[in-house]
Write a protein that holds these residues in place. Structure first.
Motif, PDB file in Angstrom:
ATOM      1  N   LYS B 207       0.810  -1.215   0.000  1.00 52.58           N
ATOM      2  CA  LYS B 207       0.000   0.000   0.000  1.00 52.58           C
ATOM      3  C   LYS B 207       0.845   1.268   0.000  1.00 52.58           C
ATOM      4  CE  LYS B 207      -3.025   2.298   3.277  1.00 52.58           C
ATOM      5  NZ  LYS B 207      -3.340   2.276   4.690  1.00 52.58           N
ATOM      6  N   ASP B 208       1.885   1.299   0.862  1.00 52.04           N
ATOM      7  CA  ASP B 208       2.660   2.539   0.936  1.00 52.04           C
ATOM      8  C   ASP B 208       4.159   2.293   1.116  1.00 52.04           C
ATOM      9  OD1 ASP B 208       2.408   1.481   3.405  1.00 52.04           O
ATOM     10  OD2 ASP B 208       1.246   3.127   4.264  1.00 52.04           O
ATOM     11  N   GLY B 209       4.596   1.045   0.911  1.00 49.94           N
ATOM     12  CA  GLY B 209       6.026   0.762   0.925  1.00 49.94           C
ATOM     13  C   GLY B 209       6.666   0.759   2.296  1.00 49.94           C
ATOM     14  N   LEU B 210       5.860   0.728   3.374  1.00 57.07           N
ATOM     15  CA  LEU B 210       6.471   0.640   4.705  1.00 57.07           C
ATOM     16  C   LEU B 210       7.037  -0.768   4.903  1.00 57.07           C
ATOM     17  CD1 LEU B 210       3.972   2.371   7.173  1.00 57.07           C
ATOM     18  CD2 LEU B 210       5.595   3.383   5.568  1.00 57.07           C
ATOM     19  N   VAL B 211       8.200  -0.841   5.550  1.00 56.85           N
ATOM     20  CA  VAL B 211       8.751  -2.146   5.923  1.00 56.85           C
ATOM     21  C   VAL B 211       8.360  -2.389   7.372  1.00 56.85           C
ATOM     22  CG1 VAL B 211      10.846  -3.479   6.304  1.00 56.85           C
ATOM     23  CG2 VAL B 211      10.639  -2.039   4.276  1.00 56.85           C
ATOM     24  N   LEU B 212       7.606  -3.472   7.604  1.00 58.00           N
ATOM     25  CA  LEU B 212       7.040  -3.699   8.935  1.00 58.00           C
ATOM     26  C   LEU B 212       7.310  -5.116   9.415  1.00 58.00           C
ATOM     27  CD1 LEU B 212       3.602  -2.029   8.178  1.00 58.00           C
ATOM     28  CD2 LEU B 212       5.434  -1.064   9.579  1.00 58.00           C
ATOM     29  N   SER B 213       7.139  -5.310  10.713  1.00 59.69           N
ATOM     30  CA  SER B 213       7.256  -6.651  11.295  1.00 59.69           C
ATOM     31  C   SER B 213       5.900  -7.074  11.804  1.00 59.69           C
ATOM     32  CB  SER B 213       8.188  -6.632  12.503  1.00 59.69           C
ATOM     33  OG  SER B 213       9.507  -6.622  12.084  1.00 59.69           O
ATOM     34  N   ASN B 214       5.507  -8.281  11.490  1.00 57.51           N
ATOM     35  CA  ASN B 214       4.286  -8.817  12.060  1.00 57.51           C
ATOM     36  C   ASN B 214       4.638  -9.406  13.430  1.00 57.51           C
ATOM     37  OD1 ASN B 214       2.027 -10.256  12.770  1.00 57.51           O
ATOM     38  ND2 ASN B 214       1.591 -10.905  10.675  1.00 57.51           N
ATOM     39  N   PHE B 215       4.249  -8.688  14.470  1.00 54.25           N
ATOM     40  CA  PHE B 215       4.640  -9.084  15.830  1.00 54.25           C
ATOM     41  C   PHE B 215       3.982 -10.393  16.250  1.00 54.25           C
ATOM     42  CE2 PHE B 215       5.127  -4.290  16.827  1.00 54.25           C
ATOM     43  CZ  PHE B 215       6.353  -4.282  16.217  1.00 54.25           C
ATOM     44  N   ASP B 216       2.965 -10.821  15.511  1.00 51.84           N
ATOM     45  CA  ASP B 216       2.282 -12.057  15.887  1.00 51.84           C
ATOM     46  C   ASP B 216       3.040 -13.301  15.450  1.00 51.84           C
ATOM     47  OD1 ASP B 216      -0.020 -11.379  17.322  1.00 51.84           O
ATOM     48  OD2 ASP B 216      -0.955 -10.617  15.495  1.00 51.84           O
ATOM     49  N   ILE B 217       3.861 -13.184  14.403  1.00 49.47           N
ATOM     50  CA  ILE B 217       4.513 -14.414  13.938  1.00 49.47           C
ATOM     51  C   ILE B 217       6.038 -14.399  14.032  1.00 49.47           C
ATOM     52  CG2 ILE B 217       2.608 -15.087  12.413  1.00 49.47           C
ATOM     53  CD1 ILE B 217       4.244 -14.159  10.081  1.00 49.47           C
ATOM     54  N   CYS B 218       6.640 -13.243  14.294  1.00 51.35           N
ATOM     55  CA  CYS B 218       8.103 -13.169  14.415  1.00 51.35           C
ATOM     56  C   CYS B 218       8.579 -14.152  15.487  1.00 51.35           C
ATOM     57  CB  CYS B 218       8.502 -11.747  14.787  1.00 51.35           C
ATOM     58  SG  CYS B 218      10.196 -11.596  15.372  1.00 51.35           S
ATOM     59  N   ILE B 219       9.621 -14.919  15.159  1.00 50.61           N
ATOM     60  CA  ILE B 219      10.139 -15.877  16.144  1.00 50.61           C
ATOM     61  C   ILE B 219      11.332 -15.322  16.910  1.00 50.61           C
ATOM     62  CG2 ILE B 219       9.324 -17.953  14.965  1.00 50.61           C
ATOM     63  CD1 ILE B 219      12.179 -18.323  13.875  1.00 50.61           C
ATOM     64  N   GLY B 220      11.731 -14.109  16.578  1.00 48.41           N
ATOM     65  CA  GLY B 220      12.818 -13.491  17.330  1.00 48.41           C
ATOM     66  C   GLY B 220      14.188 -14.075  17.055  1.00 48.41           C
ATOM     67  N   CYS B 221      14.437 -14.464  15.796  1.00 42.19           N
ATOM     68  CA  CYS B 221      15.742 -15.054  15.472  1.00 42.19           C
ATOM     69  C   CYS B 221      16.809 -13.974  15.298  1.00 42.19           C
ATOM     70  CB  CYS B 221      15.642 -15.884  14.207  1.00 42.19           C
ATOM     71  SG  CYS B 221      15.306 -14.901  12.747  1.00 42.19           S
ATOM     72  N   ARG B 222      16.398 -12.748  15.099  1.00 43.15           N
ATOM     73  CA  ARG B 222      17.294 -11.590  14.959  1.00 43.15           C
ATOM     74  C   ARG B 222      18.125 -11.628  13.670  1.00 43.15           C
ATOM     75  NH1 ARG B 222      17.346 -13.441  20.019  1.00 43.15           N
ATOM     76  NH2 ARG B 222      19.496 -14.105  20.329  1.00 43.15           N
ATOM     77  N   TYR B 223      17.656 -12.370  12.692  1.00 40.12           N
ATOM     78  CA  TYR B 223      18.380 -12.398  11.425  1.00 40.12           C
ATOM     79  C   TYR B 223      18.202 -11.067  10.682  1.00 40.12           C
ATOM     80  CZ  TYR B 223      20.741 -14.962   7.654  1.00 40.12           C
ATOM     81  OH  TYR B 223      21.646 -15.408   6.731  1.00 40.12           O
ATOM     82  N   CYS B 224      16.991 -10.495  10.777  1.00 43.26           N
ATOM     83  CA  CYS B 224      16.769  -9.195  10.132  1.00 43.26           C
ATOM     84  C   CYS B 224      17.751  -8.176  10.701  1.00 43.26           C
ATOM     85  CB  CYS B 224      15.335  -8.724  10.356  1.00 43.26           C
ATOM     86  SG  CYS B 224      14.801  -8.812  12.066  1.00 43.26           S
ATOM     87  N   GLN B 225      17.979  -8.290  11.995  1.00 40.65           N
ATOM     88  CA  GLN B 225      18.841  -7.320  12.660  1.00 40.65           C
ATOM     89  C   GLN B 225      20.279  -7.411  12.159  1.00 40.65           C
ATOM     90  OE1 GLN B 225      18.980  -7.820  16.922  1.00 40.65           O
ATOM     91  NE2 GLN B 225      19.421  -5.654  17.236  1.00 40.65           N
ATOM     92  N   VAL B 226      20.788  -8.634  11.978  1.00 39.64           N
ATOM     93  CA  VAL B 226      22.175  -8.721  11.530  1.00 39.64           C
ATOM     94  C   VAL B 226      22.303  -8.455  10.032  1.00 39.64           C
ATOM     95  CG1 VAL B 226      22.824 -10.318  13.362  1.00 39.64           C
ATOM     96  CG2 VAL B 226      22.227 -11.220  11.139  1.00 39.64           C
TER      97      VAL B 226
END
Ligand code: SF4
Ligand code: SF4
Lengths: 457, 383
Positions: B207-226
């Motif tokens: 819809k508007d190009g925002l990059v978001l996290s779905n807090f309901d399904i994230c497993i917290g692996c922190r791969y996005c972070q690295v």
């Protein structure tokens, strides 16, 4: 030594447990309990109880000893199964006595690796519910999904491999096995018929071929290093060398671990004949070879990192070279290489104890290197505007407890398995093969890629 | 039996019918006929199963390169199974065919995956008007490092003490020039964090190009972070101190806004809950709060949006302006455009005009762990 004495010796492990056995079992059990306590603490209070933090403005590292241990254990698992598969494929006779130990080690190490993933993520409760529905499309992008897939596949392959070879032994030994586990044996032998041996041998051969092809190309030279090597954000990680580097570490640590386990069994059961000197000598020589690879690939990285590197690589290399712990990993591997190399050239200085000590030193050194690789990579990101933000990483007691837990698990695993099934293959694979086949096997022996000597007859 | 051959015993005229069929298969028709004949005898009980399988075994191997019939288990010492090298039981041609099929399969799936998921906008320029892409124009010449935006963001999203979704970096380059740079998530058009997420929790909203996290399904692996080169992700290391106080679900009901729950990854969201409301659409809390007119939020593809108008106006006023995007060399295609001098590669952080510590921000999640220290740590004076 004739077959019967050998079999009798192998079956010693299945006998009545000694007090010493119980002491080790208690130690392992206590380690596991301690770990469970630490883990429950982490589950209750969150990942804040680890030494991890956010990189960048947080000054921490989001991946630490959990991921370092994960790679290390996966490496041991992959190396272990490569050792075992090479026995079947290239008829590396010298490794034959340790083949099953290597397979068992693979199963134990893969379990530990899987556990580390669960320990590492913030929401272990969601692993199944989140990964499975997303799998069909995430498999096209996420290296982490590649990892999970290949490790699962590997677990199944190794399990099948072990099961297939163990059935024959159990059937062969039936009467001699402890009666308490009879229901288990019946379960393992479900549908077994001696006539299946030939077919099973064929299946095992193909499995071994698959393993030998997959392990270096896809696994420890593939998806595991790609977890890091594909990310340009961390110059210390990025690059094509990580594949071979990881593979060298996997094989070094697996050989070291197998040396240690074989040594313990030899000591405990007086297995001078079952696990002959030649096995240790060959394991030691192979270890020297992979230690050499390891050091050579490190050298490649250092030279490219200091000669005329781009800024990010320059700083990450400099940080590595100034880190005393890095040298605490590299120098021991160098010494191990020197000693094992000398022992290979001058056969008279061979000593089992020293070989095993060298193996253990190498395993611990590459463990340190692997954890450092993860942490240092994140400490030196390509985005330099954060450099100097105060922060550090040191594993917390919870994280260190996981190391205790992992070792305890492997200890208990081996203690239990040793009482249930023969830890060395009893039925010789070639038993009953015609002379022509023996010749074929020997011909192939002389052309093994490692050039290892066949065990003396 | 004049005029009749054994084939006619299968069925008169069978040979004439069968031959073209067998020949069309490209294999030896004589072998085909013989095998059919023997199959008939097998059914009639004239020969044993064992004999049947053995009889044409060699011919099968020659013709097809393999004989996968159960023959092999019948326990003949000469059967190929007994050979230690099982590859020899298969002709080289058959093995190569198998390999070829495997490789072709691999290529096909990767081609298909690329077609289906992988095409990046460079390869397929969008037809029609450009899609909405929210982004920011940040005027470094206006920013004086007052950190009001940081405080506003925290107040709005209820993020914990150690997180800086908006982070104002004060830096000094080798010429001694000090400057400040407000850093949000860059809401990249080719975001590595989206690519690596194992569960698809990190996504780019069409819809508007925002990059978001779905807090309901994230497993917290922190791969996005690295994988993110900008270091904008902040993990929820412990149970959050604050309760959610804003409507945190987006227009599709996904939990993407506000601070994430324990064990889940968060980062600057560009206020999706505001983008979903007609009255607040096109505004972000940090940009609204900035007293120095440094942050301009809006659709970067719309020439009439606030950031684009600001850019145009500044260009006109000054005649020339210098702009840059952060770490473009990583191919992330960030959507935040900075006006001012690009920090030199050797620029390093310094203490800003308003020290971040003064804001009561803490350095790491460890500092805020709640709950009892375990007895053995307390015994030694705590962690
Ligand atoms: S800045 Fe980082 S977190 Fe934000 S979209 Fe880009 S890669 Fe993802
Ligand atoms: S931390 Fe969450 S959003 Fe980030 S990659 Fe892992 S699952 Fe995806």
């Amino acid at each position: 030594m004739d077959e019967q004495t050998r079999t009798r010796h192998i079956l010693k492990t299945l006998g009545r447990p000694t007090p010493k056995y119980f002491i080790f079992l208690l130690l392992g059990g206590a380690g596991l309990l301690w770990f469970l306590y630490a883990w429950s603490y982490q589950l209750q209070y969150g990942m804040a109880v680890t030494g991890l933090g956010d990189w960048g403005a947080g000054g921490g590292v989001p991946w630490g000893i959990y991921i370092g241990s994960f790679i290390w254990w996966v490496g041991i698992a992959h190396g272990g199964i490569i050792i075992s598969a090479s026995v079947r494929l290239f008829k590396l006779e010298a490794f034959k006595p340790v083949a099953r130990m290597a397979e068992l080690l693979t199963i134990a190490a893969l379990s530990v690796a899987g556990l580390y993933i669960i320990l590492h993520v913030g929401r272990p409760d969601r692993i199944v519910t989140s990964i499975i529905p997303a799998f069909p499309w995430r498999i096209h992008f996420s290296p982490l999904v590649w990892d999970v897939t290949v490790i699962t596949l590997y677990f199944v392959m190794t399990g099948t491999y072990l099961l297939l070879t163990v059935r024959r032994d159990i059937h062969f030994l039936q009467k001699k096995l402890p009666a308490v586990f009879a229901p288990l044996y019946r379960l393992l032998l479900m549908g077994y018929h001696p006539s299946e041996d030939k077919k099973v041998e064929r299946m095992v051969w193909w499995l071994a071929l698959g393993i030998i092809l997959m392990a270096p190309l896809l696994l420890h030279g593939g998806v595991i290093p790609w977890l890091f090597a594909l990310l340009p954000s961390m110059p210390g990680w990025y690059g094509a060398i990580q594949g071979p580097q990881f593979l060298s570490i996997a094989l070094t640590s697996a050989l070291g671990a197998v040396l240690l386990i074989a040594y313990i069994f030899r000591r405990a059961y007086g297995w001078k004949d079952v696990l002959p000197d030649s096995a240790f000598r060959s394991l030691g020589s192979a270890l020297a070879l992979f230690a050499l690879f390891f050091l050579w690939l490190q050298l490649q990285q250092i030279i490219t990192g200091v000669f005329a590197p781009p800024l990010g690589v320059e700083e990450s290399t400099a940080a590595k070279l100034h880190q005393p712990l890095y040298w605490a990993a590299i120098i021991p591997v160098g010494l191990v290489l020197l000693y094992l190399g000398a022992q290979w050239a001058i056969r008279s200085i061979f000593s089992i104890t020293r070989t095993v000590v060298a193996g253990v030193v190498a395993v611990l050194a590459v463990f340190l290197e692997k954890v450092l690789f993860v942490v240092e990579g994140l400490m030196e990101p390509g985005f330099k505007l954060y450099q100097g933000v105060p922060g550090s990483y040191w594993p917390s007691w919870v994280e260190l407890s996981s190391v205790v837990g992992a070792f305890s698990f492997v200890l208990v695993f081996f203690l239990v398995v040793a009482k249930v099934m023969p830890i060395v293959e009893v039925v010789e694979e070639e038993a009953g093969a015609s002379d022509g086949h023996r010749e074929m096997a020997e011909l192939r022996l002389r052309t093994t890629p490692l050039g290892l000597r066949r065990a003396e007859k | 039996m004049t005029g009749l051959n054994k084939w006619d015993m299968i069925r008169p005229g069978w040979e004439q019918d069968a031959e073209p069929l067998l020949a069309a298969g490209g294999h030896d028709p004589v072998l085909g006929k013989e095998a059919a004949w023997d199959a008939l005898r097998l059914v009639r009980g004239e020969i044993s199963e064992e004999e049947f399988y053995q009889k044409h075994h060699q011919a099968y191997l020659n013709e097809f390169g393999a004989d996968m019939r159960p023959a092999v288990s019948v326990g003949d010492a000469a059967a190929p199974l007994d050979e230690p090298n099982y590859l020899s039981g298969m002709s080289r041609r058959a093995a190569l065919k198998l390999l070829g099929a495997g490789v072709a399969g691999l290529f096909f799936t990767s081609w298909w995956a690329r077609q289906t998921f992988g095409a990046s906008p460079e390869e397929k320029p969008p037809a029609g008007p450009l899609p909405v892409q929210m982004g920011m124009v940040v005027d470094l010449e206006n920013c004086d490092g007052c950190l009001v935006c940081m405080a506003a963001c925290r107040g709005h999203n209820g993020t914990p003490a150690w997180t800086h979704w908006m982070y104002v970096i004060a830096f000094e380059d080798e010429n001694g020039r000090v400057n400040t740079l407000p850093r949000t998530c860059q809401h990249c058009s080719n975001a590595p964090c989206v690519k690596v997420c194992p569960v698809g929790a990190r996504f780019k909203r069409k819809k508007d190009g925002l990059v978001l996290s779905n807090f309901d399904i994230c497993i917290g692996c922190r791969y996005c972070q690295v994988s993110c080169p900008y270091g904008v992700n902040y993990f929820q290391w412990a149970e959050p101190e604050t309760q959610v106080h804003i409507e945190s679900r987006d227009y599709r009901g996904r939990w993407v806004a506000g601070r994430p729950p324990k064990g889940v990854m968060g980062k600057c969201t560009f206020c999706p809950e505001r983008q979903d409301e007609e009255e607040t659409k096109g505004t972000a809390v940090c940009a609204l709060s900035c007293p120095h007119n440094a942050l301009h939020f809006g659709d970067m593809n719309d020439p009439n949006s606030s950031p684009r108008r600001y850019l145009e106006q500044k260009k006109q006023e000054k005649g020339y302006i210098s702009t840059f995007r952060l770490l473009e060399e990583y191919g992330t295609r960030p959507n935040v455009l900075f006006i001012g001098q690009r920090p030199s590669p050797r620029a390093r952080p310094v203490e800003g005009p308003v020290p971040i510590k003064n804001m009561g921000f803490m350095e790491s999640g460890r500092a805020v762990i709640k709950g009892e220290h375990p007895w053995f740590l307390s015994a030694f004076g705590g962690q």
